[in-house]
Design a protein around this motif. Structure first.
Motif, PDB file in Angstrom:
ATOM      1  N   TYR A  28       0.853  -1.192   0.000  1.00 39.67           N
ATOM      2  CA  TYR A  28       0.000   0.000   0.000  1.00 39.67           C
ATOM      3  C   TYR A  28       0.889   1.242   0.000  1.00 39.67           C
ATOM      4  O   TYR A  28       0.691   2.167  -0.783  1.00 39.67           O
ATOM      5  N   VAL A  29       1.856   1.247   0.895  1.00 36.87           N
ATOM      6  CA  VAL A  29       2.758   2.404   1.008  1.00 36.87           C
ATOM      7  C   VAL A  29       3.500   2.617  -0.309  1.00 36.87           C
ATOM      8  O   VAL A  29       3.613   3.748  -0.796  1.00 36.87           O
ATOM      9  N   GLY A  30       3.984   1.541  -0.917  1.00 34.06           N
ATOM     10  CA  GLY A  30       4.703   1.656  -2.186  1.00 34.06           C
ATOM     11  C   GLY A  30       3.839   2.203  -3.306  1.00 34.06           C
ATOM     12  O   GLY A  30       4.272   3.055  -4.091  1.00 34.06           O
ATOM     13  N   LYS A  31       2.599   1.730  -3.394  1.00 30.95           N
ATOM     14  CA  LYS A  31       1.697   2.205  -4.444  1.00 30.95           C
ATOM     15  C   LYS A  31       1.318   3.672  -4.199  1.00 30.95           C
ATOM     16  O   LYS A  31       1.242   4.468  -5.139  1.00 30.95           O
ATOM     17  N   PHE A  32       1.108   4.049  -2.941  1.00 34.27           N
ATOM     18  CA  PHE A  32       0.847   5.454  -2.630  1.00 34.27           C
ATOM     19  C   PHE A  32       2.072   6.319  -2.945  1.00 34.27           C
ATOM     20  O   PHE A  32       1.943   7.446  -3.406  1.00 34.27           O
ATOM     21  N   ASP A  33       3.269   5.778  -2.726  1.00 36.73           N
ATOM     22  CA  ASP A  33       4.483   6.531  -3.053  1.00 36.73           C
ATOM     23  C   ASP A  33       4.580   6.762  -4.566  1.00 36.73           C
ATOM     24  O   ASP A  33       4.903   7.870  -5.012  1.00 36.73           O
ATOM     25  N   GLU A  34       4.287   5.726  -5.354  1.00 38.14           N
ATOM     26  CA  GLU A  34       4.286   5.901  -6.811  1.00 38.14           C
ATOM     27  C   GLU A  34       3.246   6.944  -7.227  1.00 38.14           C
ATOM     28  O   GLU A  34       3.507   7.765  -8.111  1.00 38.14           O
ATOM     29  N   ALA A  35       2.073   6.919  -6.590  1.00 38.85           N
ATOM     30  CA  ALA A  35       1.033   7.906  -6.890  1.00 38.85           C
ATOM     31  C   ALA A  35       1.522   9.317  -6.575  1.00 38.85           C
ATOM     32  O   ALA A  35       1.241  10.258  -7.325  1.00 38.85           O
TER      33      ALA A  35
END
Length: 140
Positions: A28-35
């Protein structure tokens, strides 16, 4: 009217899931970081701008709400608005949805600071960045 950016779209793979079968918090954190980086790019905080102008961005606070489990095979989208922008600070609102069910899976609020990478301290956003953010300003 507030415009939300499509800042991420991708799939959940089996290796994103933990021993109880749902996507692990690190993903989740990684996908939010990419966003976050995609949203920054869309408002002009591109890698070349940051590099060429001696600027950077630093996350100083984040809050995540996990609302629905996400499993392998899900296709996720994240849409981003800006809830606040000040001289040196921006607050992003990310909303992750499951494209198959339409359900909101998670939300994240991220506070970021614009930095002078030489002086190693916060600095003001350019007027171009402030103007690019205006259509994204939403109400929390």
């Amino acid at each position: 009217m507030t415009q939300a950016l499509l800042s991420y779209r991708g799939a959940v793979y089996p290796w994103h899931c933990d021993h109880i079968g749902h996507m692990n918090v690190m993903w989740y954190v990684g996908k939010f970081d990419e966003a976050t980086w995609n949203a920054f790019h869309q408002i002009g905080l591109t890698p070349s701008y940051l590099r060429d102008s001696g600027r950077g961005m630093a996350a100083v606070e984040q809050h995540i709400q996990y609302l629905r489990e996400v499993h392998a095979g899900a296709v996720l989208s994240i849409r981003t608005t800006v809830s606040e922008i000040r001289d040196k600070v921006v607050v992003l609102q990310h909303e992750m949805s499951n494209d198959d069910t339409g359900e909101i899976a998670a939300r994240m609020t991220l506070t970021g600071v614009h930095l002078d990478t030489v002086k190693r301290k916060a600095c003001a956003f350019s007027s171009q960045i402030l103007e690019a953010v205006k259509p994204l300003l939403g109400k929390d």
